[in-house]
Write an enzyme that holds these catalytic residues in place. Structure first.
Site, mmCIF file in Angstrom:
data_model
loop_
_atom_site.group_PDB
_atom_site.id
_atom_site.type_symbol
_atom_site.label_atom_id
_atom_site.label_comp_id
_atom_site.label_asym_id
_atom_site.label_seq_id
_atom_site.Cartn_x
_atom_site.Cartn_y
_atom_site.Cartn_z
ATOM 1 N N TYR A 1 15.805 0.497 41.076
ATOM 2 C CA TYR A 1 15.514 2.056 41.247
ATOM 3 C C TYR A 1 14.293 2.632 40.940
ATOM 4 O O TYR A 1 13.448 3.191 40.900
ATOM 5 C CB TYR A 1 16.697 2.534 40.112
ATOM 6 C CG TYR A 1 18.280 2.598 41.258
ATOM 7 C CD1 TYR A 1 18.401 3.792 41.129
ATOM 8 C CD2 TYR A 1 18.924 0.775 40.225
ATOM 9 C CE1 TYR A 1 19.912 3.686 41.827
ATOM 10 C CE2 TYR A 1 20.159 1.525 41.184
ATOM 11 C CZ TYR A 1 20.683 2.488 41.412
ATOM 12 O OH TYR A 1 21.960 2.637 42.176
ATOM 13 N N CYS B 1 28.125 3.322 44.883
ATOM 14 C CA CYS B 1 27.240 3.667 42.729
ATOM 15 C C CYS B 1 27.587 2.171 42.992
ATOM 16 O O CYS B 1 28.586 1.837 42.514
ATOM 17 C CB CYS B 1 27.690 4.899 41.927
ATOM 18 S SG CYS B 1 27.014 4.218 40.625
#
Length: 314
Positions: A194, A63
């Site tokens: 994203y 992440c």
């Protein structure tokens, strides 16, 4: 994938979109601050004083948001003060887990098998996404924060009186410039990749990918005559940028269709990334295997086969 609803894990869509196909990131819910004396910070409640050994950090090596906290923890020399748990790279129906795997640590605090159990240990009726990083207070038995931007600010200064390194990555004379950089880079690049990858309409994708490369090319130009984003001083803005750059060619270029350029085609940004990775301890925070396996195997709505590509070579 899933989320908690009233403290119960529900397996359903985790990716939030507007009706026009645009990806929408939910706000972090735990927003208290560690401060030197436990006084309240900018948000949340007080009562979280800086103490060595009191706090535990949960991360995924895949992440980028959690990666920020790992880098700041390393640069500030906090490894001996704040211990660490690492999740498995695969985020499936049960979300982040502690299933055995290379570099996965397990959870020494609760013996949890799923990260969502950490959230319900803090709030049995919690509703929302279960994300990393998570900063846990072992004394109060609760989550201090799950907002990476605020955790790195805490790490930067809260523990200075306890022997953290003296480096200041958010120095007062540069704060306006750092904040302006963050305000440009976060929506268009950090989160912009994203927004491109999870877009479900052409317009949403086109808008997002244009923002990604407008910002990358702006950064490429900015770095033509300076080592770091503000000049000779490494700051929080560099830490927030670099975790996206680490993942750009291995994941975002192909998996998220951010393919107008490779990062390796941009010499100033490539130099910036190489120099950052060469800082003491930073390379040890980067796990390309976790990164690639997480994105390509977890996000089956984008990559249905789960095949992890062999490249690019690093």
């Amino acid at each position: 994938m899933g989320q908690l609803i009233d403290g119960t894990w529900q397996t359903d869509g985790l990716i939030s979109k507007e009706t026009d196909g645009r990806f929408k990131r939910a706000q972090s819910r735990f927003r208290s601050w560690i401060t030197p004396d436990g006084a309240p910070g900018p948000s949340g409640e007080g009562g979280f004083p800086a103490e060595a050994g009191r706090y535990h950090l949960y991360v995924s090596l895949a992440c980028p948001w959690a990666h920020r906290t790992l880098i700041m923890r390393r640069l500030k020399g906090l490894e001996g003060m704040i211990d660490l748990s690492v999740t498995h790279w695969l985020m499936g129906d049960e979300g982040w887990t502690f299933e055995p795997g290379p570099c996965v640590t397990g959870d020494p605090i609760h013996g949890a098998s799923r990260l969502h159990q950490i959230y319900t240990a803090a709030d049995p009726s919690y509703t929302g996404r279960v994300t990393v990083p998570v900063l846990w207070d072992k004394t109060r038995g609760t989550i201090v924060s799950n907002e990476s931007a605020e955790i790195i600010r805490m790490f930067n200064s809260a523990f200075d009186g306890l022997g953290a390194t003296e480096a200041d990555f958010y120095p007062a004379p540069l704060r306006d410039e750092i904040d302006a950089l963050n305000d440009r880079i976060y929506p268009t690049l950090n989160n912009g990749v994203y927004r491109a990858g999870f877009a479900t309409t052409q317009d949403a994708y086109d808008e997002a990918v244009a923002g990604v490369f407008d910002t990358l090319l702006w950064l490429e130009d900015r770095l033509a005559d300076r080592r770091w984003l503000t000049g000779p001083t490494l700051t929080e803005a560099d830490i927030r940028l670099v975790t996206t750059l680490v993942r750009f060619d291995p994941v975002y270029h192909g998996h998220f269709k951010c393919n107008l350029h490779r990062l390796s085609d941009l010499p100033n940004l490539s130099r910036f990334l190489r120099e950052f990775e060469a800082l003491p301890g930073v390379a040890e925070t980067i796990n390309i295997d976790h990164i690639k396996r997480h994105y390509y195997q977890s996000q089956r709505q984008i990559n249905p086969t789960g095949i992890v590509p062999a490249g690019p070579a690093r």
